[in-house]
Design a protein around this motif. Structure first.
Motif, mmCIF file in Angstrom:
data_model
loop_
_atom_site.group_PDB
_atom_site.id
_atom_site.type_symbol
_atom_site.label_atom_id
_atom_site.label_comp_id
_atom_site.label_asym_id
_atom_site.label_seq_id
_atom_site.Cartn_x
_atom_site.Cartn_y
_atom_site.Cartn_z
ATOM 1 N N TRP A 184 -5.731 -6.039 -1.228
ATOM 2 C CA TRP A 184 -5.085 -5.921 0.078
ATOM 3 C C TRP A 184 -5.789 -4.837 0.881
ATOM 4 C CZ3 TRP A 184 -1.071 -8.384 2.559
ATOM 5 C CH2 TRP A 184 -0.530 -7.746 3.670
ATOM 6 N N PHE A 185 -6.158 -5.135 2.118
ATOM 7 C CA PHE A 185 -6.697 -4.145 3.039
ATOM 8 C C PHE A 185 -5.814 -4.133 4.270
ATOM 9 C CE2 PHE A 185 -10.416 -5.141 0.519
ATOM 10 C CZ PHE A 185 -11.001 -3.891 0.359
ATOM 11 N N GLU A 186 -5.703 -2.987 4.885
ATOM 12 C CA GLU A 186 -4.901 -2.904 6.111
ATOM 13 C C GLU A 186 -5.439 -1.809 7.018
ATOM 14 O OE1 GLU A 186 -1.362 0.123 4.730
ATOM 15 O OE2 GLU A 186 -0.936 -2.012 4.795
ATOM 16 N N LYS A 187 -5.109 -1.934 8.296
ATOM 17 C CA LYS A 187 -5.437 -0.926 9.282
ATOM 18 C C LYS A 187 -4.429 -1.041 10.400
ATOM 19 C CE LYS A 187 -9.089 0.873 12.143
ATOM 20 N NZ LYS A 187 -10.539 0.951 12.278
ATOM 21 N N HIS A 188 -3.721 0.012 10.678
ATOM 22 C CA HIS A 188 -2.777 -0.002 11.792
ATOM 23 C C HIS A 188 -3.554 0.081 13.095
ATOM 24 C CE1 HIS A 188 1.096 0.248 9.655
ATOM 25 N NE2 HIS A 188 0.331 0.708 8.683
ATOM 26 N N LEU A 189 -3.206 -0.752 14.038
ATOM 27 C CA LEU A 189 -3.915 -0.800 15.323
ATOM 28 C C LEU A 189 -3.134 -0.115 16.408
ATOM 29 C CD1 LEU A 189 -5.012 -4.515 15.085
ATOM 30 C CD2 LEU A 189 -6.288 -2.494 14.401
ATOM 31 N N ARG A 224 1.512 3.106 2.497
ATOM 32 C CA ARG A 224 2.130 3.291 3.811
ATOM 33 C C ARG A 224 3.520 2.677 3.830
ATOM 34 N NH1 ARG A 224 -2.551 2.361 8.282
ATOM 35 N NH2 ARG A 224 -4.038 3.807 7.389
ATOM 36 N N SER A 239 0.864 -1.176 0.000
ATOM 37 C CA SER A 239 0.000 0.000 0.000
ATOM 38 C C SER A 239 0.903 1.228 0.000
ATOM 39 C CB SER A 239 -0.913 0.001 1.231
ATOM 40 O OG SER A 239 -0.167 0.244 2.407
#
Length: 142
Positions: A137-142, A29, A27
């Motif tokens: 692709w999916f993402e999320k920073h936690l 990021r 991505s």
């Protein structure tokens, strides 16, 4: 050429190589691991992280995560420096990675390769890996 377990002494070199590899981007990021992530990963000792060295210099690496309850391996990264490609370094890394993962109880491996990178797709198909479906692709920073 030697293939060995990655140690904390190898983190700086792997980080330097990995940060410069655009192929690891999934991505917009940051695309590679941080120093802290790599050091903690090494300390955990349940996964398989390998480096390939020639004359004590890192020329490639393979990083994988093993989920012991299911035996599933997520192969995160494989990279060989350009000057060392087509010399069997990647195949040696993969062979050692698979051996060590089997010894730890792994039974299934998955990983991502960019669909447009036909050289990599062909390389892994030649090694009897089966290509699956294309996904987003999916993402999320936690």
């Amino acid at each position: 050429m030697i293939i060995q377990k990655m140690t904390s002494n190898d983190v700086s070199a792997v980080l330097k190589i990995g940060m410069g590899v655009t192929a690891f981007e999934v991505s917009e990021r940051d695309c590679f691991w941080s120093r802290e992530q790599l050091e903690k990963w090494i300390e955990a000792d349940e996964d398989v992280l390998l480096v390939a060295k020639e004359n004590d210099e890192i020329v490639g690496f393979a990083l994988s995560m093993l989920h012991k309850p299911t035996g599933k391996v997520t192969w995160e990264n494989l990279y060989v420096l350009q000057n060392f490609r087509n010399r069997g370094v990647g195949q040696q890394l993969i062979g050692e990675l698979l051996l060590r993962l089997r010894q730890k109880g792994a039974s299934y491996m998955c990983f991502f390769v960019r669909a447009e990178n036909q050289d990599e797709v062909s390389f892994f198909q030649h090694l009897d890996f089966v290509s699956g479906y294309n996904f987003v692709w999916f993402e999320k920073h936690l």
